[in-house]
Scaffold this motif. Structure first.
Motif, PDB file in Angstrom:
ATOM      1  N   GLU A 174       0.998  -1.092  -0.210  1.00 32.64           N
ATOM      2  CA  GLU A 174      -0.033  -0.107   0.106  1.00 32.64           C
ATOM      3  C   GLU A 174       0.860   1.179   0.025  1.00 32.64           C
ATOM      4  O   GLU A 174       1.949   1.664   0.163  1.00 32.64           O
ATOM      5  CB  GLU A 174      -0.963  -0.152   1.388  1.00 32.64           C
ATOM      6  CG  GLU A 174      -2.131  -1.171   1.455  1.00 32.64           C
ATOM      7  CD  GLU A 174      -2.930  -1.056   0.223  1.00 32.64           C
ATOM      8  OE1 GLU A 174      -3.042  -0.062  -0.862  1.00 32.64           O
ATOM      9  OE2 GLU A 174      -3.600  -1.840  -0.374  1.00 32.64           O
ATOM     10  N   PRO A 175       0.261   2.715  -0.415  1.00 31.11           N
ATOM     11  CA  PRO A 175       1.070   3.894  -0.556  1.00 31.11           C
ATOM     12  C   PRO A 175       1.405   4.219   0.678  1.00 31.11           C
ATOM     13  O   PRO A 175       2.750   5.235   0.986  1.00 31.11           O
ATOM     14  CB  PRO A 175       0.557   4.596  -1.063  1.00 31.11           C
ATOM     15  CG  PRO A 175      -1.074   3.812  -0.912  1.00 31.11           C
ATOM     16  CD  PRO A 175      -1.176   2.360  -1.529  1.00 31.11           C
ATOM     17  N   TRP A 176       1.188   3.626   1.966  1.00 35.27           N
ATOM     18  CA  TRP A 176       1.293   3.909   3.206  1.00 35.27           C
ATOM     19  C   TRP A 176       2.296   3.441   4.123  1.00 35.27           C
ATOM     20  O   TRP A 176       2.115   3.626   5.189  1.00 35.27           O
ATOM     21  CB  TRP A 176      -0.473   4.806   3.854  1.00 35.27           C
ATOM     22  CG  TRP A 176      -0.711   3.076   4.191  1.00 35.27           C
ATOM     23  CD1 TRP A 176      -1.291   2.100   4.409  1.00 35.27           C
ATOM     24  CD2 TRP A 176      -1.870   3.184   2.929  1.00 35.27           C
ATOM     25  NE1 TRP A 176      -2.127   1.540   4.507  1.00 35.27           N
ATOM     26  CE2 TRP A 176      -2.872   2.102   3.621  1.00 35.27           C
ATOM     27  CE3 TRP A 176      -2.875   4.190   2.027  1.00 35.27           C
ATOM     28  CZ2 TRP A 176      -3.970   0.881   2.753  1.00 35.27           C
ATOM     29  CZ3 TRP A 176      -3.693   3.339   1.536  1.00 35.27           C
ATOM     30  CH2 TRP A 176      -4.560   1.905   1.960  1.00 35.27           C
ATOM     31  N   ASN A 177       3.001   2.411   3.216  1.00 34.19           N
ATOM     32  CA  ASN A 177       3.380   1.119   3.980  1.00 34.19           C
ATOM     33  C   ASN A 177       4.535   2.073   4.768  1.00 34.19           C
ATOM     34  O   ASN A 177       5.263   2.620   3.692  1.00 34.19           O
ATOM     35  CB  ASN A 177       4.072   0.426   3.078  1.00 34.19           C
ATOM     36  CG  ASN A 177       4.760  -0.658   4.027  1.00 34.19           C
ATOM     37  OD1 ASN A 177       4.071  -1.283   4.679  1.00 34.19           O
ATOM     38  ND2 ASN A 177       5.765  -1.573   3.232  1.00 34.19           N
ATOM     39  N   PHE A 178       4.848   2.398   5.852  1.00 28.62           N
ATOM     40  CA  PHE A 178       5.577   1.805   6.528  1.00 28.62           C
ATOM     41  C   PHE A 178       6.468   1.056   7.118  1.00 28.62           C
ATOM     42  O   PHE A 178       6.320   0.119   7.639  1.00 28.62           O
ATOM     43  CB  PHE A 178       5.238   3.201   7.741  1.00 28.62           C
ATOM     44  CG  PHE A 178       7.521   3.917   8.430  1.00 28.62           C
ATOM     45  CD1 PHE A 178       7.674   4.656   7.989  1.00 28.62           C
ATOM     46  CD2 PHE A 178       7.416   2.901   9.193  1.00 28.62           C
ATOM     47  CE1 PHE A 178       9.291   5.119   8.315  1.00 28.62           C
ATOM     48  CE2 PHE A 178       9.246   3.131   9.941  1.00 28.62           C
ATOM     49  CZ  PHE A 178       9.777   4.317   9.436  1.00 28.62           C
ATOM     50  N   SER A 179       8.206   0.658   6.442  1.00 28.84           N
ATOM     51  CA  SER A 179       8.368  -0.734   6.669  1.00 28.84           C
ATOM     52  C   SER A 179       9.271  -1.049   7.160  1.00 28.84           C
ATOM     53  O   SER A 179      10.462   0.056   7.786  1.00 28.84           O
ATOM     54  CB  SER A 179       8.512  -1.929   5.302  1.00 28.84           C
ATOM     55  OG  SER A 179       9.311  -0.454   4.562  1.00 28.84           O
ATOM     56  N   ALA A 180       9.704  -1.586   7.321  1.00 27.77           N
ATOM     57  CA  ALA A 180      11.620  -2.428   8.581  1.00 27.77           C
ATOM     58  C   ALA A 180      12.413  -1.722   7.407  1.00 27.77           C
ATOM     59  O   ALA A 180      13.265  -1.047   8.229  1.00 27.77           O
ATOM     60  CB  ALA A 180      11.478  -3.798   8.579  1.00 27.77           C
ATOM     61  N   THR A 181      12.252  -1.310   6.437  1.00 28.51           N
ATOM     62  CA  THR A 181      13.066  -1.313   5.052  1.00 28.51           C
ATOM     63  C   THR A 181      13.266   0.674   5.851  1.00 28.51           C
ATOM     64  O   THR A 181      14.623   0.713   5.840  1.00 28.51           O
ATOM     65  CB  THR A 181      12.479  -1.293   3.965  1.00 28.51           C
ATOM     66  OG1 THR A 181      13.372  -3.135   3.964  1.00 28.51           O
ATOM     67  CG2 THR A 181      13.769  -0.490   3.123  1.00 28.51           C
ATOM     68  N   ASP A 182      12.216   1.378   5.751  1.00 24.25           N
ATOM     69  CA  ASP A 182      11.810   2.699   6.132  1.00 24.25           C
ATOM     70  C   ASP A 182      12.707   2.633   7.948  1.00 24.25           C
ATOM     71  O   ASP A 182      13.719   3.520   7.710  1.00 24.25           O
ATOM     72  CB  ASP A 182      10.900   3.040   6.127  1.00 24.25           C
ATOM     73  CG  ASP A 182      10.136   3.328   4.854  1.00 24.25           C
ATOM     74  OD1 ASP A 182      10.703   3.692   4.311  1.00 24.25           O
ATOM     75  OD2 ASP A 182       8.374   2.611   4.782  1.00 24.25           O
ATOM     76  N   ALA A 183      12.446   1.929   9.013  1.00 19.97           N
ATOM     77  CA  ALA A 183      13.072   2.212   9.708  1.00 19.97           C
ATOM     78  C   ALA A 183      14.480   2.017   9.605  1.00 19.97           C
ATOM     79  O   ALA A 183      15.197   3.072  10.527  1.00 19.97           O
ATOM     80  CB  ALA A 183      12.591   1.281  11.165  1.00 19.97           C
ATOM     81  N   ALA A 184      15.620   1.134   9.003  1.00 24.19           N
ATOM     82  CA  ALA A 184      16.763   0.881   9.361  1.00 24.19           C
ATOM     83  C   ALA A 184      17.480   1.425   8.710  1.00 24.19           C
ATOM     84  O   ALA A 184      18.490   1.787   9.331  1.00 24.19           O
ATOM     85  CB  ALA A 184      16.087  -0.547   8.718  1.00 24.19           C
ATOM     86  N   LYS A 185      17.035   1.624   7.328  1.00 25.58           N
ATOM     87  CA  LYS A 185      17.411   2.518   6.328  1.00 25.58           C
ATOM     88  C   LYS A 185      17.301   4.494   7.522  1.00 25.58           C
ATOM     89  O   LYS A 185      18.624   4.727   7.806  1.00 25.58           O
ATOM     90  CB  LYS A 185      16.720   3.630   5.296  1.00 25.58           C
ATOM     91  CG  LYS A 185      16.905   2.578   4.119  1.00 25.58           C
ATOM     92  CD  LYS A 185      15.828   3.467   2.924  1.00 25.58           C
ATOM     93  CE  LYS A 185      16.646   2.399   2.397  1.00 25.58           C
ATOM     94  NZ  LYS A 185      15.722   3.121   0.555  1.00 25.58           N
ATOM     95  N   MET A 186      16.466   4.625   8.768  1.00 25.44           N
ATOM     96  CA  MET A 186      16.744   5.626   9.299  1.00 25.44           C
ATOM     97  C   MET A 186      17.926   5.868  10.164  1.00 25.44           C
ATOM     98  O   MET A 186      18.489   6.406  10.727  1.00 25.44           O
ATOM     99  CB  MET A 186      15.601   5.759  10.036  1.00 25.44           C
ATOM    100  CG  MET A 186      14.061   6.769   9.021  1.00 25.44           C
ATOM    101  SD  MET A 186      12.573   6.825  10.409  1.00 25.44           S
ATOM    102  CE  MET A 186      11.458   7.019   8.617  1.00 25.44           C
ATOM    103  N   GLN A 187      17.114   4.450  10.590  1.00 27.23           N
ATOM    104  CA  GLN A 187      18.478   4.572  11.927  1.00 27.23           C
ATOM    105  C   GLN A 187      20.417   3.949  11.418  1.00 27.23           C
ATOM    106  O   GLN A 187      21.060   4.918  11.918  1.00 27.23           O
ATOM    107  CB  GLN A 187      18.765   2.377  12.367  1.00 27.23           C
ATOM    108  CG  GLN A 187      19.412   1.825  14.153  1.00 27.23           C
ATOM    109  CD  GLN A 187      19.060   1.009  13.888  1.00 27.23           C
ATOM    110  OE1 GLN A 187      19.793   0.176  12.527  1.00 27.23           O
ATOM    111  NE2 GLN A 187      19.168   0.185  15.157  1.00 27.23           N
ATOM    112  N   ARG A 188      20.195   3.643  10.270  1.00 23.45           N
ATOM    113  CA  ARG A 188      21.893   4.587   9.834  1.00 23.45           C
ATOM    114  C   ARG A 188      22.318   5.480   9.405  1.00 23.45           C
ATOM    115  O   ARG A 188      23.460   5.639   9.483  1.00 23.45           O
ATOM    116  CB  ARG A 188      22.126   3.209   8.125  1.00 23.45           C
ATOM    117  CG  ARG A 188      21.497   0.949   7.979  1.00 23.45           C
ATOM    118  CD  ARG A 188      22.322   0.852   6.914  1.00 23.45           C
ATOM    119  NE  ARG A 188      21.316   0.831   6.319  1.00 23.45           N
ATOM    120  CZ  ARG A 188      20.144   0.230   6.467  1.00 23.45           C
ATOM    121  NH1 ARG A 188      19.936  -0.853   7.075  1.00 23.45           N
ATOM    122  NH2 ARG A 188      19.328   0.983   4.915  1.00 23.45           N
TER     123      ARG A 188
END
Length: 649
Positions: A182-196
């Motif tokens: 879905e276009p509103w999907n916030f995923s573990a990939t998003d969170a991992a990028k933020m962490q890096r």
């Protein structure tokens, strides 16, 4: 939109030889000179307008470590040798791959600090050839406090600094949460990028219309009839809880990656009928005048007469539907849901509060209405505006307890991040008159955008004027923060810049975070992704649709202290070399270690060298969070992080 802030505290020290150009308080004069100081073929930084050499501690200066060298196997050593002669302050090295200067544009590289790593007796080095462990920050989670003064503190008494991004999805379902495909999907990939990238906070948008959608459209008689506030009969607890479960899923995912959440009740131009978002349709009262949205840029609707009527009814709370009462009920439900969650830092009650009346009035009545909205009319006798006009007078229909005491009635842990009115006078050249709020756990929360920007992309059309206007705004925001000093926060509440950017201009974003970094100010960039933002601009996303980063990532991803076990005297970072310098005075009353987030993925492809004097490194080589413990009782602890190898002993 709105302005920015600089603490009254100034940078005066550094832990190693540092050359700071002008250092960015009176920056616009330096910018004007730097704009034409170099050609597009320069390979060395142009001479800055003014140069200040900041004194080093004895025997700590050494040549800059090469940004292109490769470190040996990770190791930790302590130097006991005699230091070589210091490098002359005028020496400037050229970083391989440094961006070329563009004619008639301010040269950010020329105005960036030149940092030399620590060297000499008593300095501990730790070489890291690459990332060996991705940490989650300074012993999180912890409920934060705002006891007074510009800083937030954790439960150990450490000063907490935050860098992060806004995640606000403004279409149905009005929340970005884990929902693959879905276009509103916030995923573990998003969170991992933020962490890096080193981010440790997300300002997560939630919306009134999702929590209390109700039924029917604008101007319903049972809501909009003038009179004493009653019951709109629009509340449905089951709908609110289903929505908050999605919110909780995002908070939980961010927590897995060591990222805090600030919950933001988002709105722009009040409601979707004005081409905005936020309030539900049933809460729109225009005195039965048909709503005709204005064309062109969405923000044109701020001058829509029907919008003026609708927001006037909300701030005066003068219709039987009890608009503010329903809004407060929504916040009470949110606070009840998250009251025991230490990964939530707090609540932003109302994004960019506004009344179009304040675009024309030199002394607006709206700021008083806003303060009454925050505290409620039962507390008005102990509150006042900063203009000294006397005790606060609230509209008769306002709730006795405003949104702050409503939240605090169920939540004794979290902070409330209040925003000032964004349109106090034309041009924004007079500070908001927001005064003391008679409650604990308040944070002053503001936004920074200049007016000289493209209505389509949001990028600056006149960069120099943008920088000048934001510098002017900085002093105004500090005045507002200090004017909010209360019995609970005698030095004013802590400060947070919760929106800025929305641009691909490295210079504009770079100067915002440079100012903030010098003043140890926490910030949250707008925005993580564009999400087809109906009230935004196409250049706002840090992450592009293909997953790549906007150019501004080079200045947003920074090495910086996330927790300081004492008083930070100086924090300096150069985004062109990756060099970081910090000096802090340890506090015996503070527990825990000082924690530095290492921006490894953006700035140290060939490894990095950490160096400490007055303390010892307690983290392992290659950790993305450098931890430092003071040794003995030093007056100051000095820390540097530089790209490449450590200086030889």
């Amino acid at each position: 939109m709105a302005l920015r802030f600089i603490n009254s505290k100034r940078v005066v020290l550094a832990g190693a030889a540092v050359i700071v150009c002008s250092p960015l308080l009176g920056v616009t004069g330096a910018l004007a000179a730097a704009a034409g100081a170099a050609t597009t073929t320069s390979t060395l930084a142009p001479k800055p307008v003014t140069t200040t050499t900041i004194a080093s501690p004895p025997t700590t200066t050494a040549p800059v470590a090469s940004t292109t060298s490769t470190t040996a196997k990770a190791q930790t050593t302590t130097s006991t040798s005699v230091a070589p002669s210091p490098v002359a302050p005028s020496t400037t090295t050229t970083t391989t791959g440094a961006p070329q200067h563009v004619v008639n544009q301010p040269n950010l590289n020329a105005l960036s600090p030149h940092i030399v790593p620590l060297h000499g007796a008593g300095v501990q080095y730790q070489a890291s050839s690459g990332v060996s462990g991705q940490g989650i920050g300074p012993n999180v989670p912890s409920f934060l406090s705002s006891p007074g003064g510009p800083y937030l503190y954790d439960s150990k008494g450490r000063i907490i600094l935050m860098h992060g991004v806004n995640v606000v999805y403004k279409h149905a379902p009005y929340i970005a949460y884990p929902d693959p495909g879905e276009p509103w999907n916030f995923s573990a990939t998003d969170a991992a990028k933020m962490q890096r990238l080193g981010f440790n906070v997300v300002r997560l948008g939630i919306e009134w219309q999702a929590l209390e959608p109700g039924s029917g459209g604008p101007n319903q008689p049972q809501v909009c009839t003038p009179g004493a506030p009653g019951n709109a009969h629009e509340w449905n607890s089951a709908i609110a809880q289903r929505y908050l479960n999605h919110v909780a899923a995002t908070v939980k995912l961010l927590a897995r990656y060591g990222i805090y959440t600030l919950l933001d009740m988002h709105q722009d131009v009040y409601n979707q009928n004005f081409r905005g978002e936020g309030a539900p349709d049933w809460a729109v009262c225009t005195n039965n005048v048909p709503i005709v949205p204005k064309g062109g840029r969405w923000s044109n609707n701020y001058s829509n007469p029907t919008l003026q009527t609708a927001v006037a009814h909300f701030w005066a709370n003068d219709v039987v539907g009890n608009l503010q009462g329903n809004f407060d009920l929504v916040w009470k439900t949110v606070a009840q849901k998250f009251k025991n969650n230490p990964w939530v830092i707090g609540y932003d009650p109302y994004n960019e509060p506004f009344s179009t009346e304040t675009q024309t009035a030199a002394e607006s009545t709206f700021t008083g209405q806003l303060e009454c909205f925050y505290i409620g009319k039962a507390h008005a006798s102990t509150a006042y505006l900063a203009n000294g006009a006397g005790a606060l007078t609230c509209p008769a229909g306002d709730p006795d307890n405003g949104v702050i005491p409503t939240i605090q009635s169920v939540d004794s842990h979290h902070l409330t991040f209040v925003e000032p009115d964004i349109y106090w006078v034309t041009g924004g050249n007079i500070p908001s008159q927001l005064g003391p709020l008679p409650f604990k756990r308040i944070v002053f929360n503001f936004h920074v955008y200049c007016g000289d920007r493209s209505p389509v992309t949001g990028n600056p059309t006149d960069l120099l004027r943008c920088l000048q206007s934001e510098e002017t705004a900085a002093s105004e925001q500090e005045i507002v923060r200090l004017s909010m000093s209360s019995a609970y926060q005698s030095a004013g509440p802590a400060g947070l810049m919760s929106e800025f950017g929305a641009t691909t201009s490295v210079a504009l974003a770079g100067f915002d975070v440079e100012w903030a970094g010098l003043d140890q100010l926490s910030w949250i960039y707008w925005a993580w992704k564009y999400y087809d933002d109906p009230t935004g601009s196409s250049a706002e996303g840090l992450v592009e649709p293909d997953g790549s980063y906007s150019p501004v990532v080079s200045v947003l991803s920074r090495t910086y202290p996330q927790a300081v076990a004492g008083a930070p005297n100086s924090v300096i970072f150069n985004p062109f070399t990756g060099a970081f310098n910090m000096v802090y005075s340890p506090s015996v009353a503070t527990q825990g270690v000082t924690t530095i987030a290492i921006a490894a993925s953006q700035h140290y492809p060939n490894g990095w060298c950490s160096a400490v004097k007055g303390g010892r490194i307690t983290s392992k080589p290659g950790a993305t969070h450098l931890t430092v413990q003071a040794v003995g009782r030093p007056a100051q602890v000095y820390i540097t992080v530089t790209a490449g190898a450590c200086p030889s002993s």
